[in-house]
Structure formats: structure tokens, C-alpha cells
Write an enzyme that holds these catalytic residues in place. Structure first.
Site, PDB file in Angstrom:
ATOM      1  N   GLY A 132       0.826  -1.200   0.000  1.00  0.00           N
ATOM      2  CA  GLY A 132       0.000   0.000   0.000  1.00  0.00           C
ATOM      3  C   GLY A 132       0.859   1.248   0.000  1.00  0.00           C
ATOM      4  CB  SER A 134       3.357   2.228   3.387  1.00  0.00           C
ATOM      5  OG  SER A 134       3.662   1.182   2.466  1.00  0.00           O
ATOM      6  CB  ALA A 136      10.526   3.463   4.920  1.00  0.00           C
ATOM      7  CE  LYS A 187       4.695   0.913  -5.803  1.00  0.00           C
ATOM      8  NZ  LYS A 187       5.789   1.615  -5.133  1.00  0.00           N
ATOM      9  CG  ASN A 252      10.626   3.304  -8.479  1.00  0.00           C
ATOM     10  OD1 ASN A 252      11.211   2.530  -9.214  1.00  0.00           O
ATOM     11  ND2 ASN A 252      10.236   2.958  -7.252  1.00  0.00           N
TER      12      ASN A 252
END
Length: 333
Positions: A132, A134, A136, A187, A252
Site C-alpha cells: 500500500g 507507505s 518508510a 506502479k 523511482n
């Protein structure tokens, strides 16, 4: 509960701290002894600056630490999941739940990571994917976050929900493992593409186009592989896509920005200094799309830039001048 987190990167560390906060006894395992020693000396992970590692968090480089654990979290980069699962197998207690929090698809086999883990450890240990939107960095700072635990084993998914959930970290459950894992992996390709768009100096309109049409591609491939369409409208789909395409926490997106500004893809990956999952996922996604006959123009364009040396500006022009078509395949049916 006794829990081990395998992988002391930012995500593994953030989850270990969350589990410790929830009252569990937690081991944080490092691949390298020197990394374990450094964390023990500084009591801080450099990728999570300002977040202390409490003395109660056990730091180790000995994988036998998983003995006696009811749950084991695999938080390594996707390319190391198979090796880690193979190494941990001899130490696992029967019935211990394995929780995959890495995002990717195995390059050589095109298997999802939970399938890779199950292939290595056998049938005695249920496997759950936790995914999901999230980062870190934000979970480590107690920013309210919601994720989804996916497993064919309802009890295992609910166990993961129970051990992770608290007032700042909400966990939902689902049995659509394929949808959750593909959303998580693919994604990253779209986030990298969104970064290229930013690096080229294109606008919010362009990024919104890439995100929405990219999600359509992901869902199209996901359904072809057995996932459910509604999963891609959830946390592991559009939720993760939004956060990864828009945040500078996203490696990314940052890699894509460098490429858009003219850095060669391989050099851009090196400059990020951490694993850029979208770079590898683009090749895997193209392989899957070709194999299943699924149309994924944005993914194919990303592949052409990353591996074919194609100019991003040329790719944008080609995407914009594709043949006319309705937005939905269900229109006028």
C-alpha cells in the site's frame, strides 16, 4: 509475539519499530555483519535520520534468530527474496507466517514474490503480502498510513492485520494476492515515467494522464493474470500509485527525473544509490504483456527509454499521437 524482520533497509527498519511499538519482541536482521554493528553503535538507520532505534530492538546478522518466531517479515529488495527465503527455511517454525513487504516481480520467472517465497519454503508456512501507499520515512515518523494484507489464507491475513495495526497504521485484508502484488510492482514503472515527465519539465496534466492511463494498463495486465479489477482502485493500486508518482521520497520518481533531464538510465539508477525497482519491473512487465497479449503502451514506452536508448521526448510524442479510441473498452458495447 516473537517476530523477525529480515532486511534492515528503511522499510524493514520502519516496520520493525512499528511492531516493537505494538508490544512485540522484534529482531531486525541485517545481511551484513558490519551493517548490524553500525546500527548497534549509532542506534539510527541513516536512511531514517532522526528516528532512534530503541535498545529493546534486537539487532543481528544471524538468521537463526527466526527460531521460535510466529511471524517473519521479508523486507529485502525483490531480487534477494528468493535467496533469503531459501536461507531462512531451515530455521522456520512450522506454521510461522511469512510476510512479504517487498514490491516487485521476479525477473527470470515473472513470479510474484509471494509465489517465490512459497516455492522456496513449501506448504508449512502461510505467506502474506503487505502493501500500500507507505513511505518508510513517514511510517517511521508516525504519519497515519493504511495498507492491505493479502493472502489466500484468511487466518494468516488477519494475523498480519492484528500484529501491525495501531491508531496510526491501519491494515485491511483481501484474498486478491495477484492484484495486490502486481499493483505494488508495476506502479513503480509508472512512477518512473512520471518522474521522466517532471524531468522534461512537463506539467501536472501530463503526470495525471500518465497516472490514470498507467493504472488502466496495470489493471488490464492484473486481470489477465487473475487479479480483480476493484483491487486496482484500492490501496495497493491507485493508493500506492499516487504516493509513488508524486513524492520525492520515491526513488523511482527521482530516478525518472534524472532521466528526463538527460542522464542515461543506468547512470541514473546508480546515482539514486538504492534499488530502483521500476527499472527492473519495466522489463518484467513488458515480458508479461507480450506473453499474454496485453496492450501496455506506457510500459512499452518506458522499456524503450530504459533499455532501448530512445529519447523520452520522442516517446511522449508517439504516445500522444496513437490511434484514436474510446477511454473505456466497455463504451458502446
Amino acid at each position: 509475539m516473537n517476530i523477525t524482520v529480515l532486511g534492515s533497509g528503511g522499510w524493514g527498519t520502519a516496520l520493525a519499530l512499528l511492531l516493537l511499538e505494538n508490544g512485540h519482541q522484534v529482531n531486525l536482521w541485517s545481511y551484513k555483519e558490519e551493517e548490524c554493528l553500525r546500527l548497534g553503535q549509532t542506534r539510527e538507520n541513516p536512511v531514517l535520520p532522526g528516528i532512534p532505534l530503541p535498545r529493546e530492538l534486537a539487532l543481528t546478522a544471524d538468521m537463526s534468530c527466526v527460531k521460535g518466531c510466529q511471524a517473519v517479515v521479508l523486507a529485502t529488495p525483490s531480487f534477494a527474496v528468493r535467496t533469503t527465503a531459501r536461507q531462512v527455511k531451515p530455521f522456520l517454525d512450522p506454521g510461522a507466517v511469512l510476510i512479504s513487504v517487498s514490491k516487485g516481480v521476479e525477473k527470470d520467472t515473472s513470479l510474484t514474490l509471494t509465489d517465490v517465497i512459497a516455492q522456496e519454503v513449501g506448504e508449512n508456512n502461510p505467506v502474506v503480502a503487505l502493501s500500500g501507499p507507505s513511505h518508510a520515512e513517514e511510517v517511521g515518523r508516525h504519519v497515519p498510513t493504511a495498507v492491505v494484507a493479502a493472502s489466500k489464507d484468511k487466518g494468516a491475513a488477519q494475523l498480519v492485520q492484528d500484529i501491525f495495526m495501531n491508531p496510526r497504521f491501519r491494515v485491511y485484508t483481501t484474498d486478491d494476492v495477484v492484484g495486490v502484488e502486481l499493483g505494488a510492482a508495476l506502479k513503480n514503472v509508472i512512477a518512473l515515467s512520471a518522474g521522466v515527465s517532471d524531468g522534461l519539465g512537463l506539467g501536472d496534466n501530463t503526470k495525471a494522464m500518465l497516472m490514470t492511463r498507467g493504472l488502466t494498463e496495470i489493471a488490464r495486465l492484473g486481470e489477465a493474470m487473475g487479479g480483480r479489477k476493484e483491487t486496482f482502485a484500492g490501496l495497493a493500486g491507485i493508493g500506492d500509485l499516487i504516493v509513488t508518482c508524486t513524492s520525492m521520497h520515491s526513488r523511482n520518481r527521482r530516478c525518472g527525473i534524472l532521466i528526463g533531464k538527460g542522464t542515461a538510465p543506468e547512470q541514473a539508477v546508480k546515482e539514486i544509490g538504492m534499488v530502483v525497482e521500476g527499472y527492473y519491473a519495466a522489463a518484467t512487465a513488458k515480458t508479461l504483456a507480450d506473453k499474454l497479449g496485453v496492450e501496455m503502451p506506457i510500459t512499452e514506452a518506458a522499456y524503450a527509454v530504459l533499455y532501448g536508448g530512445k529519447d523520452p521526448k520522442t516517446v511522449v510524442a508517439e504516445l500522444m499521437t496513437r490511434d484514436k479510441k474510446p477511454e473505456s473498452e466497455e463504451s458502446w458495447v
